[in-house]
Scaffold this active site. Sequence first.
Site, PDB file in Angstrom:
ATOM      1  N   LYS A  40      11.863 -42.211 -24.663  1.00 50.68           N
ATOM      2  CA  LYS A  40      11.718 -42.598 -23.035  1.00 50.68           C
ATOM      3  C   LYS A  40      10.157 -41.754 -22.894  1.00 50.68           C
ATOM      4  CE  LYS A  40      14.743 -39.363 -20.834  1.00 50.68           C
ATOM      5  NZ  LYS A  40      15.763 -39.237 -20.538  1.00 50.68           N
ATOM      6  N   TYR A 269     -13.732 -27.080  -4.218  1.00 51.55           N
ATOM      7  CA  TYR A 269     -12.346 -27.701  -2.796  1.00 51.55           C
ATOM      8  C   TYR A 269     -12.218 -26.512  -2.554  1.00 51.55           C
ATOM      9  CZ  TYR A 269     -13.507 -32.910  -4.281  1.00 51.55           C
ATOM     10  OH  TYR A 269     -13.991 -33.546  -4.572  1.00 51.55           O
TER      11      TYR A 269
HETATM   12  C1  LIG Z   1      16.396 -38.343 -20.821  1.00 46.84           C
HETATM   13  C2  LIG Z   1      18.289 -38.445 -21.892  1.00 46.84           C
HETATM   14  C3  LIG Z   1      18.259 -37.311 -23.083  1.00 46.84           C
HETATM   15  C4  LIG Z   1      17.349 -37.000 -23.237  1.00 46.84           C
HETATM   16  O1  LIG Z   1      18.019 -35.527 -22.520  1.00 46.84           O
HETATM   17  P1  LIG Z   1      16.785 -34.123 -23.395  1.00 46.84           P
HETATM   18  O2  LIG Z   1      16.969 -32.739 -23.085  1.00 46.84           O
HETATM   19  O3  LIG Z   1      15.174 -34.592 -23.342  1.00 46.84           O
HETATM   20  O4  LIG Z   1      17.333 -33.899 -24.929  1.00 46.84           O
HETATM   21  C5  LIG Z   1      19.649 -37.888 -23.132  1.00 46.84           C
HETATM   22  N1  LIG Z   1      20.656 -38.286 -22.471  1.00 46.84           N
HETATM   23  C6  LIG Z   1      20.281 -39.447 -21.002  1.00 46.84           C
HETATM   24  C7  LIG Z   1      20.435 -40.175 -20.544  1.00 46.84           C
HETATM   25  C8  LIG Z   1      18.863 -39.277 -21.159  1.00 46.84           C
HETATM   26  O5  LIG Z   1      18.271 -40.281 -19.719  1.00 46.84           O
END
Ligand SMILES: *Cc1c(COP(=O)(O)O)cnc(C)c1O
Length: 376
Positions: A40, A269
């Site tokens: 994702k 800035y």
């Molecule tokens: C993002 C996510 C993960 C992965 O988590 P990590 O700590 O990056 O391994 C797993 N399960 C769900 C439902 C998530 O949203």
Amino acid sequence: MNDSPLRPTVARIDLDALGFNFRSIQNFLGEGVKLMAVVKADAYGHGAVQCSKRLEAEGVHWLGVSSIDEGIELRNAGLRAPLLCFGGFAPGQAAEIVRHDITPVVFDLARVEELNTLALEFGRTVKVHVKIDTGMGRVGVPFRDTVVWADQLQGLKGLNVEGLMTHFAAADDPTDDLTNAQMRRFAEAVSIFHEKGFRPSIIHMANSPGTIAFKDSRSSLVRIGGLLYGLGDDVIPKGSACPKLKPVMTVLTRIAFIKRVTEGDSIGYGRTFMARRDSLIATLPIGYHDGLRRALSNKADVIVKGRLAPIVGRISMDWTTIDITDIAGVKCDDEVTIIGKAGQAKVTAETLARACDTISYEITCGIGTRVPRVFV
Ligand SMILES: *Cc1c(COP(=O)(O)O)cnc(C)c1O
């Protein structure tokens, strides 16, 4: 994406390091535990399509995304692995789920009814994973409502409950008893589904910290994001046994301009930096739009010629200034490492995260779309 970018600021993505991490985690888990690669958020900023292709070539069992458009991007790029969409789908999107063979996580009755109606129209069944909220408090069927939900699902003949899942809220803290409570609540929900005649073949709970710190949470599938990208020093409890990992992303730029300033001159800035001596200041073509967070102004270092050089003055949208007075022989167009290793010096996403009170995930996710990803 871009093999010879025109811009000197790039994120180099080491796909061999990604492959190494995948195999390293898989070995660590041993036989019997499958791995879902969480890609994702454009693979936490690393480039979802390229990373997924490499992971598929390595034999990954599942890919996990958060939204349906992320899933469609992967399908359009030719990815064939089973694809779980954590965010489910929005009203009216059931047809997209079916068309692109995306397995939705479900937790809302109106959505499962919509999907069921469509499945029956097509004369087929559609696989879903039911999310039980055992303590995260975001999305999911409240664990106390599991019986009611299982009863309602029994009437929906177009759906196949392939998986049951939950998600941990505090697995990075082994002293927090919530994780054990979440596992107990989830086990109870799973047995309720069994009593109602469901036979979900995939039961999954663990994210990266859960996988490392709570061995019992691994079940038959773990959902791994951070560890795959070599991140997580800051979310994995200290002292836990952990697979060997390599960072996947390096962020590089080149010096755009060098000038002398006189003691008492201010830089940038808001005049947050005043030269206390005659200094040599270099300007870098990277700013907060590129993901070098403004909160790191006067607080972090970059690497020039294998040595740390402090960021001085405010990081602006497009530019960052560094003090190179103590580093001899620096020229325009010399390479500068923002995240990565050079010589004896190292700056990690975790280092930057600590300096601006966040976690490494947010640092790599935040590397802007203006920064070309160069895959090596
Ligand atoms: C993002 C996510 C993960 C992965 O988590 P990590 O700590 O990056 O391994 C797993 N399960 C769900 C439902 C998530 O949203």
